[in-house]
Each structure stands twice: as C-alpha cells, then as structure tokens.
Write a protein that holds these residues in place. Structure first.
Motif, PDB file in Angstrom:
ATOM      1  N   GLU A 133      40.683  49.118  49.698  1.00 31.65           N
ATOM      2  CA  GLU A 133      41.362  48.248  50.687  1.00 31.65           C
ATOM      3  C   GLU A 133      41.023  46.993  51.216  1.00 31.65           C
ATOM      4  OE1 GLU A 133      41.366  51.211  52.406  1.00 31.65           O
ATOM      5  OE2 GLU A 133      39.997  51.807  51.484  1.00 31.65           O
ATOM      6  N   PRO A 134      42.512  47.069  52.259  1.00 27.89           N
ATOM      7  CA  PRO A 134      43.047  45.407  52.780  1.00 27.89           C
ATOM      8  C   PRO A 134      42.053  44.811  53.612  1.00 27.89           C
ATOM      9  CG  PRO A 134      44.138  47.356  54.001  1.00 27.89           C
ATOM     10  CD  PRO A 134      43.173  48.508  53.183  1.00 27.89           C
ATOM     11  N   LYS A 135      41.498  43.347  52.575  1.00 26.53           N
ATOM     12  CA  LYS A 135      41.412  42.486  52.782  1.00 26.53           C
ATOM     13  C   LYS A 135      41.424  40.984  53.054  1.00 26.53           C
ATOM     14  CE  LYS A 135      37.546  41.933  49.894  1.00 26.53           C
ATOM     15  NZ  LYS A 135      36.285  42.126  49.497  1.00 26.53           N
ATOM     16  N   ALA A 136      41.186  40.225  53.395  1.00 29.13           N
ATOM     17  CA  ALA A 136      41.076  38.373  53.330  1.00 29.13           C
ATOM     18  C   ALA A 136      41.612  37.426  51.900  1.00 29.13           C
ATOM     19  CB  ALA A 136      40.457  37.669  53.856  1.00 29.13           C
ATOM     20  N   HIS A 137      42.116  37.523  51.071  1.00 30.94           N
ATOM     21  CA  HIS A 137      42.223  37.050  49.922  1.00 30.94           C
ATOM     22  C   HIS A 137      42.767  38.020  48.807  1.00 30.94           C
ATOM     23  CE1 HIS A 137      40.738  33.215  52.117  1.00 30.94           C
ATOM     24  NE2 HIS A 137      39.706  34.352  52.144  1.00 30.94           N
ATOM     25  N   GLN A 138      42.354  39.161  49.219  1.00 36.24           N
ATOM     26  CA  GLN A 138      42.989  40.213  48.186  1.00 36.24           C
ATOM     27  C   GLN A 138      44.692  39.593  47.032  1.00 36.24           C
ATOM     28  OE1 GLN A 138      44.238  43.496  50.534  1.00 36.24           O
ATOM     29  NE2 GLN A 138      45.981  43.036  51.157  1.00 36.24           N
ATOM     30  N   GLY A 139      44.868  40.089  46.127  1.00 37.20           N
ATOM     31  CA  GLY A 139      45.949  39.926  45.416  1.00 37.20           C
ATOM     32  C   GLY A 139      46.280  40.625  44.248  1.00 37.20           C
ATOM     33  N   HIS A 140      47.445  40.248  43.114  1.00 34.48           N
ATOM     34  CA  HIS A 140      47.474  41.239  42.605  1.00 34.48           C
ATOM     35  C   HIS A 140      47.381  40.406  41.323  1.00 34.48           C
ATOM     36  CE1 HIS A 140      50.563  44.048  43.708  1.00 34.48           C
ATOM     37  NE2 HIS A 140      51.123  43.111  44.739  1.00 34.48           N
ATOM     38  N   LEU A 141      46.559  41.107  40.288  1.00 39.17           N
ATOM     39  CA  LEU A 141      46.432  40.625  38.687  1.00 39.17           C
ATOM     40  C   LEU A 141      47.113  40.316  37.693  1.00 39.17           C
ATOM     41  CD1 LEU A 141      44.152  39.060  36.752  1.00 39.17           C
ATOM     42  CD2 LEU A 141      43.319  41.577  36.350  1.00 39.17           C
ATOM     43  N   LEU A 142      48.181  39.178  37.260  1.00 45.09           N
ATOM     44  CA  LEU A 142      48.755  38.977  36.533  1.00 45.09           C
ATOM     45  C   LEU A 142      48.461  38.537  35.474  1.00 45.09           C
ATOM     46  CD1 LEU A 142      52.121  36.984  38.830  1.00 45.09           C
ATOM     47  CD2 LEU A 142      51.413  39.570  39.001  1.00 45.09           C
ATOM     48  N   ILE A 143      48.721  38.923  33.838  1.00 41.50           N
ATOM     49  CA  ILE A 143      48.024  39.223  32.891  1.00 41.50           C
ATOM     50  C   ILE A 143      49.307  37.971  32.755  1.00 41.50           C
ATOM     51  CG2 ILE A 143      47.550  40.057  30.819  1.00 41.50           C
ATOM     52  CD1 ILE A 143      47.382  42.979  32.570  1.00 41.50           C
ATOM     53  N   ARG A 144      48.578  36.725  32.040  1.00 42.97           N
ATOM     54  CA  ARG A 144      49.383  35.715  31.408  1.00 42.97           C
ATOM     55  C   ARG A 144      48.928  35.336  29.938  1.00 42.97           C
ATOM     56  NH1 ARG A 144      53.741  35.923  34.889  1.00 42.97           N
ATOM     57  NH2 ARG A 144      52.669  35.286  37.066  1.00 42.97           N
ATOM     58  N   GLU A 145      47.934  34.977  29.875  1.00 43.22           N
ATOM     59  CA  GLU A 145      47.174  35.954  28.426  1.00 43.22           C
ATOM     60  C   GLU A 145      46.304  37.027  28.021  1.00 43.22           C
ATOM     61  OE1 GLU A 145      44.478  32.732  27.118  1.00 43.22           O
ATOM     62  OE2 GLU A 145      43.229  34.045  28.506  1.00 43.22           O
ATOM     63  N   GLY A 146      46.604  37.626  28.855  1.00 46.03           N
ATOM     64  CA  GLY A 146      45.507  38.847  28.554  1.00 46.03           C
ATOM     65  C   GLY A 146      44.529  38.733  29.003  1.00 46.03           C
ATOM     66  N   LEU A 147      43.575  39.970  28.710  1.00 47.82           N
ATOM     67  CA  LEU A 147      42.581  40.712  29.941  1.00 47.82           C
ATOM     68  C   LEU A 147      41.731  39.868  29.129  1.00 47.82           C
ATOM     69  CD1 LEU A 147      42.986  44.285  30.715  1.00 47.82           C
ATOM     70  CD2 LEU A 147      42.981  42.236  32.669  1.00 47.82           C
ATOM     71  N   PHE A 148      41.471  39.341  27.893  1.00 45.33           N
ATOM     72  CA  PHE A 148      40.681  38.559  27.185  1.00 45.33           C
ATOM     73  C   PHE A 148      41.146  37.065  27.348  1.00 45.33           C
ATOM     74  CE2 PHE A 148      40.700  43.176  26.680  1.00 45.33           C
ATOM     75  CZ  PHE A 148      39.445  43.284  26.565  1.00 45.33           C
ATOM     76  N   SER A 149      40.149  35.983  27.495  1.00 46.44           N
ATOM     77  CA  SER A 149      39.896  34.573  27.391  1.00 46.44           C
ATOM     78  C   SER A 149      40.516  34.012  25.869  1.00 46.44           C
ATOM     79  CB  SER A 149      39.316  33.835  28.105  1.00 46.44           C
ATOM     80  OG  SER A 149      39.369  33.198  27.553  1.00 46.44           O
ATOM     81  N   GLN A 150      41.800  34.019  25.732  1.00 42.94           N
ATOM     82  CA  GLN A 150      41.561  33.761  23.985  1.00 42.94           C
ATOM     83  C   GLN A 150      41.024  31.909  23.892  1.00 42.94           C
ATOM     84  OE1 GLN A 150      46.229  32.611  23.553  1.00 42.94           O
ATOM     85  NE2 GLN A 150      46.148  34.720  24.668  1.00 42.94           N
ATOM     86  N   SER A 151      40.323  31.471  24.744  1.00 45.87           N
ATOM     87  CA  SER A 151      40.231  29.824  25.013  1.00 45.87           C
ATOM     88  C   SER A 151      38.557  29.941  24.441  1.00 45.87           C
ATOM     89  CB  SER A 151      40.421  29.274  25.609  1.00 45.87           C
ATOM     90  OG  SER A 151      40.318  29.713  26.764  1.00 45.87           O
ATOM     91  N   LEU A 152      38.303  31.714  25.269  1.00 50.98           N
ATOM     92  CA  LEU A 152      36.972  31.825  25.071  1.00 50.98           C
ATOM     93  C   LEU A 152      36.414  32.772  23.600  1.00 50.98           C
ATOM     94  CD1 LEU A 152      33.545  32.461  26.795  1.00 50.98           C
ATOM     95  CD2 LEU A 152      34.691  33.706  27.649  1.00 50.98           C
ATOM     96  N   ASN A 153      37.603  33.561  23.496  1.00 50.18           N
ATOM     97  CA  ASN A 153      37.741  34.394  21.626  1.00 50.18           C
ATOM     98  C   ASN A 153      37.360  33.499  21.171  1.00 50.18           C
ATOM     99  OD1 ASN A 153      37.470  36.744  23.273  1.00 50.18           O
ATOM    100  ND2 ASN A 153      39.322  37.027  21.995  1.00 50.18           N
ATOM    101  N   GLU A 154      38.001  32.233  21.024  1.00 51.65           N
ATOM    102  CA  GLU A 154      37.771  30.855  19.726  1.00 51.65           C
ATOM    103  C   GLU A 154      37.022  29.944  20.027  1.00 51.65           C
ATOM    104  OE1 GLU A 154      41.660  28.501  21.190  1.00 51.65           O
ATOM    105  OE2 GLU A 154      42.831  30.244  20.070  1.00 51.65           O
TER     106      GLU A 154
END
Length: 272
Positions: A133-154
């Motif tokens: 539902e509409p709420k403050a601070h909502q937004g679109h998730l823009l996938i830049r590196e992927g849903l899985f963190s490359q740095s955490l995987n490394e």
C-alpha cells in the motif's frame, strides 16, 4: 526474553536465516537468547547469539522454533522488518535445495548468484514487496549488482576456499513455492529456463531484504537431485538427507557468526 521493539540505533548486526535442518543440535551450540520484535506485519522472535563478542548476531528460524510453519505460512514481511529493526548489515540465508543441474554435487555448500522468480509474489498471492500500500519512503528496487551481494559472497568464499563449490557460471536459484513438491514436468521446465537449484522458500527473503537495503548472501546445499531420470545415490528419508545438508554447512555458518562483517548495499531504492 527481551523485546527489540523498533531499535535500529547502534552498530550494524549480522543476520542468519535457518531452515528445517537446524532446529535441534545446531541451535543448541549457538547460545541463543530470544528477543521479540513487534513489526507492522506481526510479532517475530529473533534469537541473539552469544558466540560473537564483536557485534550483535541474530538468528531467525524461518519455520519457527520448534518447526511449526509450512512454507506458505511464513510471515516473510514480519521477518524482514524484524531484521531491519536490529540494524542488519549483512544477511546470510541458508536453505536445503533440490538440484536441477546433474553436473552439480549434493551435500556440498554453494553460494547463489542469481534468482529465477517469474511471479514476484508471496505465498498469499500478494506482491512480494514491503510496500503493498502507498506509504512514506516507498520505492522501486533497482537491481544494480544482483539480488545477492557480490562482496558478501566474496567475503564468505575467501574464508572457506576449499569448502564451497563454485559452478563456473554461477548458481541460479529457482523459487518454487510450497507446500507441495514439484512434478517431473515442472522440474524439467525450471531446468530448461536455466534454474539449477530450487526450494519452497528463500526467494521472498532475498527480495524483501533488498527492499530494506540489507545485503544478502544465500548458502545452499543440495540434499537430493530433482532431475527426472537422475538417480539419487541412495533411497533415504528426507530427515536423514537434511541432517547431511546441515552438517555440510555448519562450520561456515559458525564462522560467519564469529567473523562475519557488514558490507555496503550495492543495489538502489529509487524514490520519487
């Protein structure tokens, strides 16, 4: 039992989500203290671990402790909100999976690098988002590196160079919501679409954590082949295969509790 309420101040914490295989012997090793988190989506119990002195570590048992929830009954939004409340700066999600790629091993830990989830929906049919539902601070998730963190995987891979199997082109996880298992035709379809492992959970946890800007890694281990025609090594009870899957990942999870470090969130939440 303490109450985490809406606490987000203080140092970044580590989070771990565990599945069915970890509620008994492994849980007893973690020096767990329950903490209740009240979220807009409901009440969740996190468990702080006394194994780490460097930073707070919180364990979440996705099916409850003891196991009481089927995959379709998990309150994914409440769980994600609870992790945000404790200022989670790195989340390691564990799952036992079916293996769709005959070239992959079973009982060998692997880190997921991509996700196949054609319908971005939670088990109740609603959109898999923290913003239904509409709420403050909502937004679109823009996938830049992927849903899985490359740095955490490394980070995790570097500490366990001989323990984690790395497929040459990465590892694609398929979300196939439960509570039933998959048909042979469904497994063939997922494999043809590029899926290599699947389970009834994990994907909603990954998507919602990313919406809350929590970096995620997913450590999975196959406990059976789900490839039609591929013979499993021996016919065994599911409970026995889950024990083998747990034992294959225990040391990695314990090491993350004691030595894991938060990482920078590399995707983006776009807000108008």
């Amino acid at each position: 039992m303490t109450d985490s309420k809406k606490r987000k101040a203080g140092p970044k914490s580590l989070g771990i989500i565990l599945g069915s295989a970890f509620e008994n012997e492994f849980a007893s090793k973690l020096m767990l203290e329950p903490e209740v988190a009240d979220t807009p989506w409901g009440r969740i119990t996190l468990f702080s671990s006394g194994l780490s002195n460097d930073r707070p570590v919180y364990i979440l048992f996705r099916h409850g402790l003891p196991h009481s929830l089927l995959p379709n009954q998990i309150n994914y939004r409440a769980q994600a909100a609870a992790l945000q409340q404790v200022n989670c700066g790195a989340l390691l999600i564990n799952s036992s999976v079916g293996v769709l790629d005959p070239d992959l091993p079973i009982y060998k830990p692997m880190l997921v690098t991509d996700l196949l989830m054609p319908e971005n929906r939670l088990p109740d049919g609603s959109t898999c988002t923290m913003y239904p539902e509409p709420k403050a601070h909502q937004g679109h998730l823009l996938i830049r590196e992927g849903l899985f963190s490359q740095s955490l995987n490394e980070q995790i891979s570097a500490r366990h160079p001989g323990s984690i199997f790395k497929p040459e082109n990465g590892l694609v996880f398929v979300y196939a919501g439960g509570p039933r298992s998959k048909t042979a035709a469904e497994n063939r379809m997922w494999a043809q679409l590029g899926g290599q492992v699947n389970s009834m959970t994990l994907a909603p946890e990954v998507v919602l954590a990313n919406e809350l800007e929590i970096p995620v890694s997913a450590l999975v281990v196959g406990h059976k082949y789900s490839v039609p025609g591929r013979i499993n090594p021996e016919v065994r009870k599911i409970a026995e295969t889950l024990v083998d899957a747990r034992e294959a990942t225990e040391s990695i999870l314990l090491d993350f509790i004691e030595h894991g470090e938060p990482v920078v969130f590399a995707n983006q939440i776009y807000r108008y």
